[in-house]
Design a protein around this motif. Structure first.
Motif, mmCIF file in Angstrom:
data_model
loop_
_atom_site.group_PDB
_atom_site.id
_atom_site.type_symbol
_atom_site.label_atom_id
_atom_site.label_comp_id
_atom_site.label_asym_id
_atom_site.label_seq_id
_atom_site.Cartn_x
_atom_site.Cartn_y
_atom_site.Cartn_z
ATOM 1 N N PRO A 1 0.837 -1.214 0.000
ATOM 2 C CA PRO A 1 0.000 0.000 0.000
ATOM 3 C C PRO A 1 0.868 1.258 0.000
ATOM 4 N N ASP A 2 0.408 2.294 -0.683
ATOM 5 C CA ASP A 2 1.191 3.530 -0.782
ATOM 6 C C ASP A 2 1.535 4.106 0.586
ATOM 7 N N ILE A 3 0.635 3.967 1.558
ATOM 8 C CA ILE A 3 0.875 4.549 2.879
ATOM 9 C C ILE A 3 2.115 3.938 3.542
ATOM 10 N N CYS A 4 2.444 2.699 3.176
ATOM 11 C CA CYS A 4 3.610 2.020 3.746
ATOM 12 C C CYS A 4 4.919 2.464 3.088
ATOM 13 N N LYS A 5 4.803 3.301 2.061
ATOM 14 C CA LYS A 5 6.003 3.839 1.415
ATOM 15 C C LYS A 5 6.414 5.174 2.030
ATOM 16 N N LEU A 6 5.585 5.680 2.938
ATOM 17 C CA LEU A 6 5.902 6.894 3.686
ATOM 18 C C LEU A 6 6.494 6.518 5.035
ATOM 19 N N GLU A 7 7.224 7.458 5.618
ATOM 20 C CA GLU A 7 7.859 7.218 6.915
ATOM 21 C C GLU A 7 7.380 8.274 7.913
ATOM 22 N N PHE A 8 6.656 7.824 8.941
ATOM 23 C CA PHE A 8 6.129 8.715 9.975
ATOM 24 C C PHE A 8 6.965 8.538 11.243
ATOM 25 N N LYS A 9 7.691 9.588 11.607
ATOM 26 C CA LYS A 9 8.567 9.507 12.774
ATOM 27 C C LYS A 9 8.024 10.351 13.922
ATOM 28 N N VAL A 10 8.227 9.841 15.139
ATOM 29 C CA VAL A 10 7.854 10.587 16.341
ATOM 30 C C VAL A 10 8.849 11.727 16.554
ATOM 31 N N GLY A 11 8.322 12.955 16.742
ATOM 32 C CA GLY A 11 9.192 14.113 16.926
ATOM 33 C C GLY A 11 8.731 15.012 18.064
ATOM 34 N N LEU A 12 9.618 15.919 18.438
ATOM 35 C CA LEU A 12 9.330 16.889 19.495
ATOM 36 C C LEU A 12 9.764 18.269 19.019
ATOM 37 N N ILE A 13 8.844 19.230 19.053
ATOM 38 C CA ILE A 13 9.184 20.600 18.633
ATOM 39 C C ILE A 13 10.013 21.253 19.739
ATOM 40 N N GLU B 1 3.581 29.510 21.831
ATOM 41 C CA GLU B 1 3.647 28.831 23.125
ATOM 42 C C GLU B 1 3.016 27.440 23.048
ATOM 43 N N ASP B 2 1.922 27.326 22.287
ATOM 44 C CA ASP B 2 1.259 26.032 22.143
ATOM 45 C C ASP B 2 2.086 25.067 21.286
ATOM 46 N N LEU C 1 5.476 25.001 21.011
ATOM 47 C CA LEU C 1 6.730 24.596 21.658
ATOM 48 C C LEU C 1 6.492 23.420 22.610
ATOM 49 N N GLY C 2 7.303 22.395 22.455
ATOM 50 C CA GLY C 2 7.216 21.229 23.325
ATOM 51 C C GLY C 2 6.190 20.196 22.895
ATOM 52 N N LYS C 3 5.507 20.422 21.774
ATOM 53 C CA LYS C 3 4.508 19.475 21.296
ATOM 54 C C LYS C 3 5.182 18.218 20.717
ATOM 55 N N ARG C 4 4.630 17.053 21.068
ATOM 56 C CA ARG C 4 5.018 15.799 20.416
ATOM 57 C C ARG C 4 4.179 15.649 19.148
ATOM 58 N N VAL C 5 4.842 15.368 18.049
ATOM 59 C CA VAL C 5 4.166 15.364 16.752
ATOM 60 C C VAL C 5 4.613 14.163 15.932
#
Length: 220
Positions: free
Chosen positions: A74-86, A125-126, A128-132
């Motif tokens: 599936p096309d969605i499996c060709k993308l890479e979604f990584k956990v990040g922090l602003i 302010e909102d 900064l520090g968000k997990r995305v």
């Protein structure tokens, strides 16, 4: 036996000199030396060509071959979604809708710089520090002069009055920075390169299928 003549002495000196100069008997020393000197530059040129070939070979060996996509994946499996922090956010100086962010996605190179059109929906302010969740294998692009290395994943909903509500798609609680998020029931991701994603328009093909369910969990 009589004393050697002048001619014999001269011939003896010539033989001795030829031996010291490593010249074949009777050879013209000028022609012989020219031949030797003319061979040396050619030898150096051949050595340089050989080194260039070796260098090109090494460069080709270091290049990564493009990922060959499974046609059934599936096309969605060709993308890479990584956990990040602003970790840093500021207003883009030349764009009314854009924030510039530094987002830690657990990479050795350090935080990525990413631009997001979220100024209508979040304050600094909102943000900064968000997990995305970061779409990490998109080709880097300049957005009003700012080079963005990825995209922050958000969900949008159009309200009855026509306004739009936009919120971050948050990663699973406890997931470490840099972890690649997968979809339940789908094969493991096999991310393509940014160039392949752009050429095949993979992200655009996935957009219609990316939804949130009643529990506000991202699905496809």
């Amino acid at each position: 036996m009589g004393a050697p003549t002048a001619i014999e002495l001269l011939e003896s000196l010539i033989v001795d000199l030829e031996g010291k100069l490593n010249i074949a008997p009777g050879a013209d020393p000028l022609i012989d030396n020219i031949g030797k000197e003319s061979k040396q530059p050619n030898q150096k040129q051949n050595d340089k060509k050989q080194k260039k070939k070796q260098a090109k070979g090494n460069n080709n060996a270091n290049k990564k071959a493009p990922v060959v996509a499974d046609p059934n994946l599936p096309d969605i499996c060709k993308l890479e979604f990584k956990v990040g922090l602003i970790t840093k956010v500021w207003v883009h100086p030349e764009a009314d809708k854009l924030y510039c962010e530094e987002i830690d996605v657990g990479e050795e190179e350090g935080p990525r710089q990413i631009a997001s059109g979220l100024r209508k929906h979040y304050s600094e302010e909102d943000m900064l520090g968000k997990r995305v969740l970061v779409v990490a294998n998109l080709k880097a692009k300049k957005l009003v002069g700012f080079k963005s290395h990825g995209m922050v994943l958000c969900a949008a909903q159009v309200n009855e009055d026509g306004s739009e509500k936009v919120e971050f798609v948050e990663p699973p609680e406890g997931a470490p920075l840099g972890e690649v998020v997968t979809f339940v029931g789908l094969p493991p991701p096999a991310p393509l390169s940014g160039a392949q994603i752009e050429k095949k328009k993979i992200f655009a093909a996935c957009m219609d299928g990316m939804k949130t369910n009643d529990d506000c969990v991202g699905t496809w």
